[in-house]
Design a protein around this motif. Structure first.
Motif, PDB file in Angstrom:
ATOM      1  N   UNK A   1       0.820  -1.201   0.000  1.00 29.97           N
ATOM      2  CA  UNK A   1       0.000   0.000   0.000  1.00 29.97           C
ATOM      3  C   UNK A   1       0.864   1.266   0.000  1.00 29.97           C
ATOM      4  N   UNK A   2       2.028   1.167  -0.608  1.00 28.71           N
ATOM      5  CA  UNK A   2       2.880   2.322  -0.858  1.00 28.71           C
ATOM      6  C   UNK A   2       2.995   2.491  -2.371  1.00 28.71           C
ATOM      7  N   UNK A   3       2.879   3.712  -2.836  1.00 24.18           N
ATOM      8  CA  UNK A   3       2.919   3.942  -4.281  1.00 24.18           C
ATOM      9  C   UNK A   3       4.194   3.410  -4.909  1.00 24.18           C
ATOM     10  N   UNK A   4       5.295   3.462  -4.173  1.00 28.74           N
ATOM     11  CA  UNK A   4       6.579   3.021  -4.727  1.00 28.74           C
ATOM     12  C   UNK A   4       6.568   1.538  -5.094  1.00 28.74           C
TER      13      UNK A   4
ATOM     14  N   UNK B   1       0.540   7.367  -0.516  1.00 32.24           N
ATOM     15  CA  UNK B   1       0.473   7.830  -1.902  1.00 32.24           C
ATOM     16  C   UNK B   1       0.177   9.314  -1.882  1.00 32.24           C
ATOM     17  N   UNK B   2       0.894  10.076  -2.689  1.00 28.50           N
ATOM     18  CA  UNK B   2       0.721  11.518  -2.699  1.00 28.50           C
ATOM     19  C   UNK B   2       0.889  12.059  -4.112  1.00 28.50           C
ATOM     20  N   UNK B   3       0.497  13.303  -4.308  1.00 23.50           N
ATOM     21  CA  UNK B   3       0.798  14.004  -5.555  1.00 23.50           C
ATOM     22  C   UNK B   3       1.841  15.094  -5.310  1.00 23.50           C
TER      23      UNK B   3
ATOM     24  N   UNK C   1       8.919  10.010  -2.282  1.00 20.29           N
ATOM     25  CA  UNK C   1       9.201   8.663  -2.781  1.00 20.29           C
ATOM     26  C   UNK C   1       7.918   7.917  -3.108  1.00 20.29           C
ATOM     27  N   UNK C   2       6.789   8.402  -2.611  1.00 26.43           N
ATOM     28  CA  UNK C   2       5.502   7.775  -2.923  1.00 26.43           C
ATOM     29  C   UNK C   2       4.610   8.691  -3.750  1.00 26.43           C
ATOM     30  N   UNK C   3       5.212   9.575  -4.538  1.00 23.66           N
ATOM     31  CA  UNK C   3       4.453  10.413  -5.464  1.00 23.66           C
ATOM     32  C   UNK C   3       3.982   9.548  -6.625  1.00 23.66           C
ATOM     33  N   UNK C   4       2.680   9.565  -6.909  1.00 26.97           N
ATOM     34  CA  UNK C   4       2.147   8.698  -7.955  1.00 26.97           C
ATOM     35  C   UNK C   4       2.689   9.083  -9.324  1.00 26.97           C
TER      36      UNK C   4
END
Length: 312
Positions: A22-25, A96-98, A103-106
């Protein structure tokens, strides 16, 4: 008489650490559409771990929660990973972020030629069975004023959604936080209360950092005008804000360089032995010697990530 509802953003700090999936990376790079499909699948299958009011951490969210409690206002959250939801909802822990540089920017997982955060919002919320959820929520109420605390990145995320509102509906919306020219978009021209950087200055009743600026600006707007005149139009609200800020001196500016999460973690690794792995010394070196801008909460998260990587 109008009553108030309050909307703010999620935070990257969580009381419960997200599992890797559940991490965008952890998502393979793909088109925006496929990313939304895969991410929504993972979120739908994930277990909720806590109410959002308990899961989100950090001063920005604490300020938002205090305002909602003070105003007795229904409280909603905009999340780049979960969409729009009531703050009491039980949700999974995720990352997850924008926000660019995270490091978790989509956008770092997107292999389209161009990335649009508003397109991500549209695709993600559609996967969750919602179409323009923010404008639909506002439009569904009549005698209600909506106060939105949004940093500029999250305003861009939901800007197209808000643009679905009619001019009459936008009269019941107030936006604070994005420090941009209010005439750049139809929505900001109609809704922005321009609480500026003087809120960070020496005369401010609510000092803080840029990380929690939007939420402090919302509290300032509430204390200054909305609590006293919830039925006022945007022009009268703007005048009251401007008058209140007129006696504030600007904040002292620090010329520290902005760096991404990845770059700061690389610097932390380089300096680790020099500061004996001590977080307090590391932060002082980063700020005072290396002239790197890093808010304390963000630094703590990045430091712990490096620490865990060094001591698995």
């Amino acid at each position: 008489m109008r009553t108030l509802s309050f909307i703010t953003t999620c935070t990257n700090r969580k009381r419960i650490v997200p599992v890797r999936g559940l991490r965008a990376r952890a998502i393979p790079k793909a088109s925006l559409n496929l990313l939304a499909q895969e991410w929504s699948r993972r979120i739908t299958q994930a277990n909720a771990v806590a109410p959002a009011t308990e899961l989100y951490q950090g001063r920005a969210f604490l300020e938002a929660r205090k305002l909602a409690e003070l105003a007795g206002a229904p409280f909603y959250i905009i999340s780049a990973g979960l969409g729009l939801f009531c703050a009491e909802k039980h949700i999974p822990s995720y990352s997850l972020t924008v926000t660019a540089g995270s490091i978790d920017a989509i956008q770092e997982r997107c292999n389209d030629e161009a990335f649009s955060s508003s397109a991500w919002w549209r695709m993600l919320t559609a996967r969750f069975g919602m179409r323009n959820p923010l404008s639909e929520l506002v439009a569904a109420t009549r005698n209600r004023l909506w106060l939105l605390a949004l940093p500029v990145g999250y305003f861009e995320l939901v800007s197209d959604d808000l643009d679905q509102l009619s001019d009459a509906q936008l009269e019941r919306v107030r936006i604070v936080g994005p420090q941009v020219n209010g005439k750049e978009t139809r929505v900001l021209s109609a809704c922005l209360l321009d609480v500026d950087g003087r809120l960070n200055g020496p005369d401010s009743p609510l000092p803080g950092t840029q990380t929690d600026f939007a939420q402090r600006a919302a509290r300032f707007a509430y204390d200054t005008v909305i609590q006293r005149n919830p039925g006022g139009d945007v022009v009268s609200h703007r005048r009251a804000i401007s008058k209140r800020l007129s006696g504030f001196r600007p904040a002292k500016r620090f010329k520290r360089q902005l760096m991404s999460d990845v770059a700061i973690m690389r610097k932390i690794r380089t300096l680790w032995d020099e500061v004996d792995g001590k977080s307090s010394k590391m932060l002082r070196v980063l700020r005072d010697r290396e002239d790197i801008a890093c808010e304390q909460g963000r630094f703590q998260d990045l430091f712990k990530f490096v620490q865990k990587d060094r001591n698995p």
